[in-house]
Scaffold this motif. Sequence first.
Motif, PDB file in Angstrom:
ATOM      1  N   PRO A  59      -2.100  13.484   0.058  1.00  0.00           N
ATOM      2  CA  PRO A  59      -0.878  13.509  -0.749  1.00  0.00           C
ATOM      3  C   PRO A  59      -0.936  12.427  -1.814  1.00  0.00           C
ATOM      4  O   PRO A  59      -0.608  11.279  -1.562  1.00  0.00           O
ATOM      5  CB  PRO A  59       0.228  13.235   0.278  1.00  0.00           C
ATOM      6  N   THR A  60      -1.315  12.826  -2.994  1.00  0.00           N
ATOM      7  CA  THR A  60      -1.552  11.842  -4.053  1.00  0.00           C
ATOM      8  C   THR A  60      -0.320  11.004  -4.339  1.00  0.00           C
ATOM      9  O   THR A  60      -0.385   9.783  -4.442  1.00  0.00           O
ATOM     10  CB  THR A  60      -2.011  12.565  -5.320  1.00  0.00           C
ATOM     11  N   SER A  61       0.815  11.646  -4.455  1.00  0.00           N
ATOM     12  CA  SER A  61       2.030  10.926  -4.836  1.00  0.00           C
ATOM     13  C   SER A  61       2.467   9.947  -3.771  1.00  0.00           C
ATOM     14  O   SER A  61       3.180   8.986  -4.061  1.00  0.00           O
ATOM     15  CB  SER A  61       3.158  11.919  -5.124  1.00  0.00           C
ATOM     16  N   ARG A  62       2.045  10.177  -2.503  1.00  0.00           N
ATOM     17  CA  ARG A  62       2.474   9.295  -1.424  1.00  0.00           C
ATOM     18  C   ARG A  62       1.410   8.274  -1.074  1.00  0.00           C
ATOM     19  O   ARG A  62       1.702   7.115  -0.844  1.00  0.00           O
ATOM     20  CB  ARG A  62       2.829  10.132  -0.199  1.00  0.00           C
ATOM     21  N   SER A  63       0.135   8.714  -0.994  1.00  0.00           N
ATOM     22  CA  SER A  63      -0.909   7.814  -0.518  1.00  0.00           C
ATOM     23  C   SER A  63      -1.492   6.947  -1.621  1.00  0.00           C
ATOM     24  O   SER A  63      -2.007   5.862  -1.357  1.00  0.00           O
ATOM     25  CB  SER A  63      -2.030   8.632   0.128  1.00  0.00           C
ATOM     26  N   TRP A  64      -1.461   7.415  -2.865  1.00  0.00           N
ATOM     27  CA  TRP A  64      -2.056   6.634  -3.955  1.00  0.00           C
ATOM     28  C   TRP A  64      -1.405   5.270  -4.116  1.00  0.00           C
ATOM     29  O   TRP A  64      -2.101   4.260  -4.214  1.00  0.00           O
ATOM     30  CB  TRP A  64      -1.989   7.452  -5.241  1.00  0.00           C
ATOM     31  N   PRO A  65      -0.057   5.157  -4.120  1.00  0.00           N
ATOM     32  CA  PRO A  65       0.526   3.803  -4.194  1.00  0.00           C
ATOM     33  C   PRO A  65       0.139   2.934  -3.008  1.00  0.00           C
ATOM     34  O   PRO A  65      -0.102   1.738  -3.163  1.00  0.00           O
ATOM     35  CB  PRO A  65       2.037   4.080  -4.238  1.00  0.00           C
ATOM     36  N   ARG A  66       0.077   3.540  -1.822  1.00  0.00           N
ATOM     37  CA  ARG A  66      -0.322   2.760  -0.663  1.00  0.00           C
ATOM     38  C   ARG A  66      -1.761   2.274  -0.791  1.00  0.00           C
ATOM     39  O   ARG A  66      -2.085   1.141  -0.441  1.00  0.00           O
ATOM     40  CB  ARG A  66      -0.183   3.615   0.602  1.00  0.00           C
ATOM     41  N   ALA A  67      -2.608   3.163  -1.304  1.00  0.00           N
ATOM     42  CA  ALA A  67      -4.006   2.769  -1.492  1.00  0.00           C
ATOM     43  C   ALA A  67      -4.128   1.672  -2.538  1.00  0.00           C
ATOM     44  O   ALA A  67      -4.926   0.742  -2.397  1.00  0.00           O
ATOM     45  CB  ALA A  67      -4.831   3.986  -1.902  1.00  0.00           C
ATOM     46  N   LEU A  68      -3.330   1.754  -3.589  1.00  0.00           N
ATOM     47  CA  LEU A  68      -3.348   0.690  -4.603  1.00  0.00           C
ATOM     48  C   LEU A  68      -2.902  -0.634  -4.012  1.00  0.00           C
ATOM     49  O   LEU A  68      -3.502  -1.682  -4.283  1.00  0.00           O
ATOM     50  CB  LEU A  68      -2.438   1.073  -5.775  1.00  0.00           C
ATOM     51  N   LEU A  69      -1.839  -0.586  -3.207  1.00  0.00           N
ATOM     52  CA  LEU A  69      -1.353  -1.817  -2.584  1.00  0.00           C
ATOM     53  C   LEU A  69      -2.391  -2.398  -1.639  1.00  0.00           C
ATOM     54  O   LEU A  69      -2.607  -3.614  -1.603  1.00  0.00           O
ATOM     55  CB  LEU A  69      -0.054  -1.528  -1.840  1.00  0.00           C
ATOM     56  N   ARG A  70      -3.067  -1.529  -0.902  1.00  0.00           N
ATOM     57  CA  ARG A  70      -4.109  -2.007   0.003  1.00  0.00           C
ATOM     58  C   ARG A  70      -5.272  -2.610  -0.779  1.00  0.00           C
ATOM     59  O   ARG A  70      -5.824  -3.647  -0.408  1.00  0.00           O
ATOM     60  CB  ARG A  70      -4.592  -0.850   0.881  1.00  0.00           C
TER      61      ARG A  70
END
Length: 719
Positions: free
Chosen positions: A221-232
């Motif tokens: 889920p790009t819209s959900r996981s991408w921000p989390r991946a950026l934060l990580r």
Amino acid sequence: MTRSRDRDDRGRARNARPRDAAGRPLPHGAPGVERVPEDLVLSPADAVTEAQRLLDSGLPFNAHEILEGAWKDAGDDTRDLWRALAQLAVGLTHAQRGNARGAVALLRRGAEGVRLWRVLDVAVPAGLDLDGLVAHTDALADDVERDGAGTVTATRLAPRLRGTRAPGSLIAARPRAGSHPPGSPTPPHDVRDSGPSPGPPWGRAPPPRVPPRTLTVAARPTSRSWPRALLREARSLPTLALLGLIAVVGVPLVILLTPENHVEVFGQDVGVGARVPPLTLSGPAQIAQLGNAEFDLTTVQVWGPIRPRLSIGPLKRPADNGPVLGPHTVDGAGDAVRDLGEGFVTWYLWGAAGIVLVALLGSGLMATARLLLALRRTRTRRYRPVHWDDLAGPIGRMTVVAVTASVLLWAGAGVAALHGTLTGLGRVTSLTDLVGAATVTPSPVGPAVTGVAGAVIGDSRAARIGGPPLRQDDGTVTDEDRACGRSTDSTAAELARLRGEDVLNLACAGAGVATGLRGPQLREGVTVDPQVGRLKQVRNLQWVVVAVGPNDLAWSDFLLYCYGLATCDDRLSDGEFESRLAGFARDVGALFTDLDTLPGRPRVVVTLSYDPFPARFDPTCADMRGPAGTPGLDQAKLDLLAERNRRLNDVLADGAARFGFSTAAPALAPLCDPDRDRMPPDIMGLATPDPFHPTAVGSLRIAASAATALAGPRPTGTP
């Protein structure tokens, strides 16, 4: 009573305790799901089929045992893949048990293992869909990390090992409880040649069937996981190191390399930029005048690394002289502040482009470092070299984080700088408020002079103190010529012989810009009129040669200091030199403005200061050893004096270039230098009454360099 440990036929220990659907041990005798025999041997295709059946039945722990068996039985080329798949199954087991931390760790470890194995040039066994499996695992790990393991459905715990579900495949609503039926025949354990079947290969009946349901593998889920991946990624060590490098090195580098933006303020050309920030949280803006002369602009205090720097060139006097000469409130003050602000914003935008470029370059360097580190790790773990695609995602996210953070840092610093600048400049009503008051140009003084083509103004070097005294036609020496030390082989006299023209000698020993050239000078009881005022009385003047500098810096003080002390590079003398150089730069700006506005705009040649010492210390040279009882000079002192002389010349040369004046750099042979052309020394030594001044030969060389400059083309500068 102690229970004897369960062992197999070979006497090896094994755990025969029943387990529940999530693989958790149950008390002895309790019903549980059927266990996978420890000696079960399956072909790769059967192992995948059985693992998929167990996953669909809600038994990821049992699927892990199947995959672990395949790992232990696999060849060298696929062992790492089966181990990664077993880790994925363990991650699914942790998610089923509600252990979010363990699930995320094992899921990501298994997905990374699959990625690393994919770089090997090996065929994928058993029709495995590794791309879909990794995508499903990454998405599941992100969701578990964000929402916890309690929200994961049974469907998410049954990823497709071979992609799309085959027709008729079923998912058990719940895992079947119970144990292996007692008394059932011992199942065959080697089924390498058996084909896939809906039931367990060791004779176990399949779990109860439920109406079929369609399984959709969750895409990332790009819209959900991408921000989390950026934060990580933002919290990772490589990204933090990159951000620190940009803040500490990148921002000062951008400030240093971004060119100034020039605007016109109060009729003057002003370059607007920023100074290289010192290691403080806040500080003043800066003004630079002529060469290396820099002054803190205390009216402008700025927080952050971006601190404005105003570079002011040669002053151009307006017709009314008002804004330059005093703190007069003028109608254009508001426009000046706006112009300076707009000039700074333009510079700032160029700098923003620079900081983005620095972030991209830094990301490229860090990406290279990460790739090299990954390659090194793969070698130590006996993997084949890692492919760029395995790091493309983290590197892309690192680049996004670096560019975003750099832009935010630059934006915050820019807002603070603009606020401090506009607040400070709001109190500025004239150029004097920026650079201080300037004295009025000298008025014409003395009788009118005609019949001369050029004139020489300056200090004792141009007057040639120590030479034969300049006499009148009747053989007498005037009080002014005697007091000023003017000789018959002065720069003016030598220029007259070289050019065949009448030259006026106004140079006077001990003269400086403020006292001597622009103001009157008291010398041996004789008051000498300002040399610039005398120049203004010369009719049809074609050129002027000026030699000034050492007296303004009190150069003799620094020479005595270096001769008399063991070291002369202390902070006290350095601070004094910086202060005198700054004052000299201001005075030179005013002097060059006077010369630039002389009637008829004569050609101006600025003579640079020569260095009396050689580049290398010679302990046999008496002029370097110094007077008896003193430490004398050494190599460090020679380097220091040469550097200070260079900075003096930088001020002169920079000012000359800004005004369109020529410069002359006389090449005098230093003290103790071997005779290069069989001529007498160029500079007088310590044993003479006037050490470090030019001899007759040195004066001729100075005049020759000035004549060469006058014969060349007239440079163009800022009018």
